[in-house]
Motif scaffolding. Structure first.
Motif, PDB file in Angstrom:
ATOM      1  N   PHE A 144       0.857  -1.177   0.000  1.00 18.29           N
ATOM      2  CA  PHE A 144       0.000   0.000   0.000  1.00 18.29           C
ATOM      3  C   PHE A 144       0.895   1.230   0.000  1.00 18.29           C
ATOM      4  N   SER A 145       0.673   2.148  -0.932  1.00 17.48           N
ATOM      5  CA  SER A 145       1.556   3.307  -1.057  1.00 17.48           C
ATOM      6  C   SER A 145       0.760   4.559  -1.396  1.00 17.48           C
ATOM      7  N   PHE A 162      -0.363   4.676   7.761  1.00 11.66           N
ATOM      8  CA  PHE A 162       0.419   3.527   8.220  1.00 11.66           C
ATOM      9  C   PHE A 162      -0.447   2.572   9.035  1.00 11.66           C
ATOM     10  N   ASP A 163      -1.266   3.120   9.899  1.00 13.02           N
ATOM     11  CA  ASP A 163      -2.143   2.283  10.729  1.00 13.02           C
ATOM     12  C   ASP A 163      -3.187   1.548   9.892  1.00 13.02           C
ATOM     13  N   LEU A 164      -3.463   2.059   8.693  1.00 10.18           N
ATOM     14  CA  LEU A 164      -4.415   1.414   7.788  1.00 10.18           C
ATOM     15  C   LEU A 164      -3.741   0.398   6.873  1.00 10.18           C
ATOM     16  N   GLY A 165      -2.440   0.208   7.030  1.00  7.37           N
ATOM     17  CA  GLY A 165      -1.736  -0.796   6.251  1.00  7.37           C
ATOM     18  C   GLY A 165      -0.796  -0.255   5.194  1.00  7.37           C
ATOM     19  N   PHE A 166      -0.678   1.062   5.059  1.00  4.29           N
ATOM     20  CA  PHE A 166       0.225   1.628   4.062  1.00  4.29           C
ATOM     21  C   PHE A 166       1.663   1.469   4.540  1.00  4.29           C
ATOM     22  N   ASN A 167       2.506   0.942   3.661  1.00  2.00           N
ATOM     23  CA  ASN A 167       3.881   0.644   4.053  1.00  2.00           C
ATOM     24  C   ASN A 167       4.930   1.306   3.167  1.00  2.00           C
ATOM     25  N   ARG A 168       4.486   2.034   2.142  1.00  2.00           N
ATOM     26  CA  ARG A 168       5.424   2.725   1.253  1.00  2.00           C
ATOM     27  C   ARG A 168       4.908   4.134   0.946  1.00  2.00           C
ATOM     28  N   VAL A 169       5.849   5.053   0.814  1.00  2.73           N
ATOM     29  CA  VAL A 169       5.461   6.438   0.541  1.00  2.73           C
ATOM     30  C   VAL A 169       6.456   7.045  -0.442  1.00  2.73           C
ATOM     31  N   SER A 170       5.949   7.904  -1.310  1.00  2.21           N
ATOM     32  CA  SER A 170       6.779   8.603  -2.282  1.00  2.21           C
ATOM     33  C   SER A 170       6.600  10.106  -2.109  1.00  2.21           C
ATOM     34  N   GLN A 198      11.952  11.955   7.733  1.00  2.00           N
ATOM     35  CA  GLN A 198      12.246  11.563   9.111  1.00  2.00           C
ATOM     36  C   GLN A 198      11.013  10.960   9.787  1.00  2.00           C
ATOM     37  N   TRP A 199       9.871  11.604   9.609  1.00  3.96           N
ATOM     38  CA  TRP A 199       8.627  11.079  10.203  1.00  3.96           C
ATOM     39  C   TRP A 199       8.322   9.679   9.670  1.00  3.96           C
ATOM     40  N   ALA A 200       8.445   9.510   8.359  1.00  2.13           N
ATOM     41  CA  ALA A 200       8.142   8.204   7.760  1.00  2.13           C
ATOM     42  C   ALA A 200       9.045   7.121   8.345  1.00  2.13           C
ATOM     43  N   ARG A 201      10.306   7.446   8.527  1.00  2.00           N
ATOM     44  CA  ARG A 201      11.234   6.480   9.117  1.00  2.00           C
ATOM     45  C   ARG A 201      10.834   6.159  10.561  1.00  2.00           C
ATOM     46  N   GLU A 202      10.508   7.191  11.331  1.00  2.00           N
ATOM     47  CA  GLU A 202      10.147   6.988  12.739  1.00  2.00           C
ATOM     48  C   GLU A 202       8.896   6.122  12.870  1.00  2.00           C
ATOM     49  N   ILE A 203       7.932   6.334  11.983  1.00  3.51           N
ATOM     50  CA  ILE A 203       6.663   5.609  12.062  1.00  3.51           C
ATOM     51  C   ILE A 203       6.838   4.150  11.658  1.00  3.51           C
ATOM     52  N   GLY A 204       7.759   3.892  10.723  1.00  8.86           N
ATOM     53  CA  GLY A 204       8.029   2.499  10.359  1.00  8.86           C
ATOM     54  C   GLY A 204       7.760   2.120   8.918  1.00  8.86           C
ATOM     55  N   TYR A 205       7.642   3.102   8.004  1.00  9.71           N
ATOM     56  CA  TYR A 205       7.429   2.775   6.592  1.00  9.71           C
ATOM     57  C   TYR A 205       8.596   1.934   6.072  1.00  9.71           C
ATOM     58  N   GLU A 206       8.273   0.896   5.325  1.00  8.00           N
ATOM     59  CA  GLU A 206       9.289  -0.028   4.822  1.00  8.00           C
ATOM     60  C   GLU A 206      10.153   0.598   3.739  1.00  8.00           C
ATOM     61  N   SER A 207       9.571   1.504   2.962  1.00  6.43           N
ATOM     62  CA  SER A 207      10.299   2.067   1.839  1.00  6.43           C
ATOM     63  C   SER A 207       9.882   3.518   1.626  1.00  6.43           C
TER      64      SER A 207
END
Length: 454
Positions: A144-145, A162-170, A198-207
């Motif tokens: 999910f991106s 992220f809590d809804l299942g999104f694991n990638r962000v661009s 930085q926020w995306a990394r802290e929250i746990g996004y895979e990519s």
């Protein structure tokens, strides 16, 4: 990869599609039979839902300001009251397709594009996504991106999705130089990009992916080098290095540019070479067609396994059987055919509210189209393909003369069994794909329809 001679780059810097579909959109029919589209959708859904699942794309078109380089379908407004009605209509469209499905869909891939998806409030995005997922199954290995604008993506946006299942962000960085940002009307302090990453990394996004664009007005070698250094300093897992497509005949905002500010063809080629060399020096691997990824990123691993795929969302690690597009101008791909939704919000709303699907143009593939599409996908994703005996006669007429020229220039190795890109040819993926684009090869007016390869 080896260095590319500028003479060769100039030779192959011609108008060519990006091949997110075949046949490409300019060759689609200007109207589509809705009943035939429903039948194709139903057949494909039954074939692939339980085994592969489906990909879902939602187009969220609103932007608060216009980036003048952008060629996407967008609606400029600062009125956020438009969010509620748009979400309601998209959910109505989803319900129309759910009625066709007859069973619970398995969603393997989900992407929010735009426009600016983060124009919408986090709460409204939650309502949209939850409403769709509540009637769906989610694949264990889902992807999910979403596309985030660094100027308006909040921590709440990132955490909610992220809590809804999104694991990638661009994130669209494009260019970090203030003068370039001024001319493309995208003022975006680098600190904003750094913060969202930085926020995306802290929250746990895979990519995390960063989008950059070369060939924009006022770009130079010095400025491009600084932009790439700024991007690399963020340590993104992926980098998309897009060639600016100057198509003012279809994107009116690009008419605001003084074309004297655009890099010359030679300068643009130098920007591409600079970026590619810098990415490779930092350890990124060239995936193909504008994309680079680190060796530990799933996209590179999937490419090495020969399982990379390409669709309207670009390169993807998922091999779903169909893409369902929701929202204004969205495109759906059900293998047997493509369909695009109405391009204006007014027309899109009118169709959906009357209980009709909003498709207005599309294309149903012949067996020959399907064969050529597979060759193009093989080359774009794996750098090689095998020819089928039943296609040889057609390939001899259209493709083989072009392949002979590509071989003479050192871009491929080929025989009557198939072809393989050389290390040099990996820089010219779109040009090699063109060998199987029978629509383009037989269309003498095609130069009016596509952007340059570089």
């Amino acid at each position: 990869m080896i260095a590319v001679d500028n003479a060769l780059l100039n030779k192959y810097n011609v108008p060519i599609p990006r091949y997110t579909s075949y046949p490409t959109v300019p060759y689609w029919d200007h109207e589509i039979d809705e009943d035939r589209w429903k039948a194709a959708f139903n057949m494909r859904f039954k074939e692939c839902n339980d085994s592969q699942g489906i990909s879902l794309y939602i187009h969220l078109p609103f932007c608060e300001s216009m980036c003048t380089f952008c060629g996407c379908n967008k609606r400029i407004t600062t009125n956020h009251k438009v969010e509620d009605e748009y979400i309601e209509v998209v959910l109505q469209e989803w319900e129309l397709y759910r009625q066709q499905m007859g069973t619970t869909p398995l969603i393997r891939e989900f992407h929010l594009g735009g426009g600016t998806p983060t124009f919408f409030s986090a709460e409204n995005l939650r309502r949209l996504i939850q409403s769709i997922l509540s009637y769906s199954r989610i694949a264990d290995d889902h992807e999910f991106s979403f596309e985030g604008h660094p100027n308006n993506t909040t921590y709440t946006h990132l955490k909610t999705l992220f809590d809804l299942g999104f694991n990638r962000v661009s994130f669209g960085m494009q260019d970090s130089n203030p003068e370039v940002q001024q001319v493309i009307n995208r003022i975006q302090p680098q600190k904003n990009v750094e913060q969202v990453v930085q926020w995306a990394r802290e929250i746990g996004y895979e990519s995390v992916n960063i989008d950059l664009v070369y060939g924009l007005p006022l770009q130079s070698i010095h400025r491009m080098e600084k932009t790439i250094q700024d991007a690399i300093s963020l340590a993104p897992d992926r980098i998309a290095f897009y060639s600016y497509a100057h198509v003012p005949w279809t994107s009116r905002g690009q008419r605001l540019f003084d074309e004297n500010d655009l890099p010359t063809a030679e300068e643009k080629l130098a920007l591409y070479q600079l970026g590619r060399n810098m990415f490779l020096a930092e350890g990124y691997q060239d995936i193909g067609m504008d994309h680079f990824a680190m060796p530990d990123d799933l996209m590179y691993k999937i490419k090495e396994q020969g399982a990379l795929h390409r669709n309207f969302m670009g390169y993807t690690v998922q091999q779903t059987g169909m893409v369902l597009g929701l929202g204004v101008s969205s495109i759906s791909d059900v293998f047997y055919g493509f369909a695009q939704n109405r391009k204006t919000i007014h027309d899109y709303y009118e169709d959906i509210k009357q209980g009709n699907l909003a498709v207005f143009k599309g294309y149903f593939l012949t067996e020959t189209d399907q064969a050529m599409r597979q060759y193009i996908l093989d080359i774009a994703c794996n750098g090689k393909t095998q020819f089928k005996v039943e296609d040889i006669s057609l390939l001899e007429t259209y493709s083989f003369p072009y392949l002979a020229e590509l071989e003479a220039d050192g871009l491929i190795e080929w025989d009557y069994q198939g072809l393989q890109l050389t290390n040099l040819g990996a820089n010219f993926v779109r040009n090699v794909c063109k060998a199987f684009d029978l629509k383009l090869l037989s269309d003498e007016h095609a130069t009016l329809k596509f952007s340059q390869a570089v």
